[in-house]
Scaffold this active site. Sequence first.
Site, PDB file in Angstrom:
ATOM      1  N   HIS A 151       0.832  -1.212   0.000  1.00  0.00           N
ATOM      2  CA  HIS A 151       0.000   0.000   0.000  1.00  0.00           C
ATOM      3  C   HIS A 151       0.866   1.261   0.000  1.00  0.00           C
ATOM      4  O   HIS A 151       0.435   2.297   0.508  1.00  0.00           O
ATOM      5  CB  HIS A 151      -0.947   0.043   1.210  1.00  0.00           C
ATOM      6  CG  HIS A 151      -1.713  -1.216   1.422  1.00  0.00           C
ATOM      7  ND1 HIS A 151      -3.013  -1.395   0.995  1.00  0.00           N
ATOM      8  CD2 HIS A 151      -1.345  -2.388   2.006  1.00  0.00           C
ATOM      9  CE1 HIS A 151      -3.422  -2.615   1.323  1.00  0.00           C
ATOM     10  NE2 HIS A 151      -2.440  -3.239   1.929  1.00  0.00           N
ATOM     11  N   SER A 178      14.280  20.910 -17.881  1.00  0.00           N
ATOM     12  CA  SER A 178      13.072  21.697 -18.108  1.00  0.00           C
ATOM     13  C   SER A 178      13.451  22.950 -18.877  1.00  0.00           C
ATOM     14  O   SER A 178      14.533  23.506 -18.675  1.00  0.00           O
ATOM     15  CB  SER A 178      12.458  22.070 -16.765  1.00  0.00           C
ATOM     16  OG  SER A 178      11.645  23.221 -16.896  1.00  0.00           O
ATOM     17  N   LYS A 185      15.808  21.431 -12.879  1.00  0.00           N
ATOM     18  CA  LYS A 185      15.125  20.154 -13.071  1.00  0.00           C
ATOM     19  C   LYS A 185      15.966  19.093 -13.784  1.00  0.00           C
ATOM     20  O   LYS A 185      16.713  19.385 -14.699  1.00  0.00           O
ATOM     21  CB  LYS A 185      13.832  20.364 -13.874  1.00  0.00           C
ATOM     22  CG  LYS A 185      12.726  21.064 -13.122  1.00  0.00           C
ATOM     23  CD  LYS A 185      12.281  20.329 -11.868  1.00  0.00           C
ATOM     24  CE  LYS A 185      11.476  19.105 -12.166  1.00  0.00           C
ATOM     25  NZ  LYS A 185      10.150  19.423 -12.709  1.00  0.00           N
ATOM     26  N   GLU A 221       9.240   7.613 -17.391  1.00  0.00           N
ATOM     27  CA  GLU A 221       7.873   8.112 -17.583  1.00  0.00           C
ATOM     28  C   GLU A 221       7.317   7.669 -18.934  1.00  0.00           C
ATOM     29  O   GLU A 221       6.152   7.277 -19.042  1.00  0.00           O
ATOM     30  CB  GLU A 221       7.857   9.634 -17.498  1.00  0.00           C
ATOM     31  CG  GLU A 221       8.180  10.150 -16.106  1.00  0.00           C
ATOM     32  CD  GLU A 221       8.366  11.654 -16.113  1.00  0.00           C
ATOM     33  OE1 GLU A 221       7.544  12.346 -15.505  1.00  0.00           O
ATOM     34  OE2 GLU A 221       9.331  12.140 -16.744  1.00  0.00           O
TER      35      GLU A 221
END
Length: 458
Positions: A155, A276, A282, A289
Amino acid sequence: MSLWGGRFQGTSDADAWKLNASIDFDQRLAKQDVTGSIAWAQQLHEIGILNMVEYKDIHSGLTHILNEFENLTFQYQPVDEDIHSAVERRLYEIIGATAGKLHTGRSRNDQVSTDFRLWLLEAIPGLINAIRQFQMQLVKRAEQDIDLVMPSYTHLQRAQPVLLSHWWLSFFWPLERDIQRLFFTLQECGSMPLGSGAAAGTSFPIIRNELASQLGFTGISQNSLDAVSDRDFAAQFLFDAALCGVHLSKLSEQVVLFSTAEFGFFALDDAFSTGSSLMPQKKNPDVFELTRGKAGNLLGLLTGLMTTLKGLPSTYDKDLQEDKQAVFQAFDILMAVLPVLTKAVASLSVFPEKLRAAIDPSVFATDLADLLVKAGIPFREAHTLVGNAVKISLESGRGIHQLTLTEWQNLIPGIDLDFSTVFSPEVSISTKTVVGGTAPQAVLEQISTARRCLQELK
Ligand code: ARG
């Protein structure tokens, strides 16, 4: 030249023609189409439809076309509706009217399914190999990270200490099952539909078994109506690909999470990250992803084909033409993702102290319960007692490892155990010696089993 113009008056609507044509994507079946035709011509020769001269002409014409495909010199023409008509058109150009005998007893319906299966028979081993390379990398990481401890999660809440190696290998086995599934799909592809004609079979005495072994099939279909519409092999491949995508996505999601400042378990290598355009600080985990994102596309491709197949009347329907793009795309997605993921995983830096620090004392609660069980307390009772101890520690703002013996004795009159021995990740881990457990010995065994899998089924 069209393959079917006889009964038609006038020409096709240009837009309808474009919609109908599959040449843009079924060119990928070029080699298989020619190979299938060469074998078919040989059968036609054996049963006397082609005399020796005609057979030789067709054979050399097709071989010439195959060379053109291999050398990328084949010129597609606007009249080419699909790969089958393109090859036949070119054969006419090279050998003349004899080309018109090649399609005897055959339909594009049995031909396209034959080509498509041949394509997958060649493609799947390449995919299996790409999965194998990635599995190899997971095993290497498991070997490299064998001393590192971390919490496992259920969880997404801290659960029990494990070895990082054990965690890496937890992604090996799903891929192993993917490979087993792909082998099964290969078997499905091994059944040859050629000889089924358009729907009813062929009236020429082709020896289908002979044809099948010549083309590298392992068997032949048993019902012509089924054979020309059966796309189970394609659906199965898409399922295999989609589930493999889901497995890769699951790994990727965790790498993304574990690379956040909040977790800080991993750092991404610059070569596999991007920045970025706005925020100079970043470094984003795009590879992982995209892997996660592409799993969605893979599922869509499976769902798309299944939906197409669902409502089809028997036998061949043009809807089936949609099968190829889905399969090609799924194949291309995995072949693009797997090698990059393999390198990206190899390049991840691990921060052992962060992994260890995430093991807070509460994750030893199960070990405390196990200790009580070993002292003769039934597990249910032990579970409640440790739960009470957790509560006391929370209420008093301490860790469970800070409870005193007196406090334990208040909970369990007369208990006299050294609870402090429990709060070590190494000790906790070393007790999980069961096959499939996280004890170092068990994980080393797991690594050998994994390595054997990589050796077998190459
Ligand atoms: N391009 C077609 C396909 O991919 C080939 C079969 C066409 N058959 C037909 N009866 N029109 O499915």
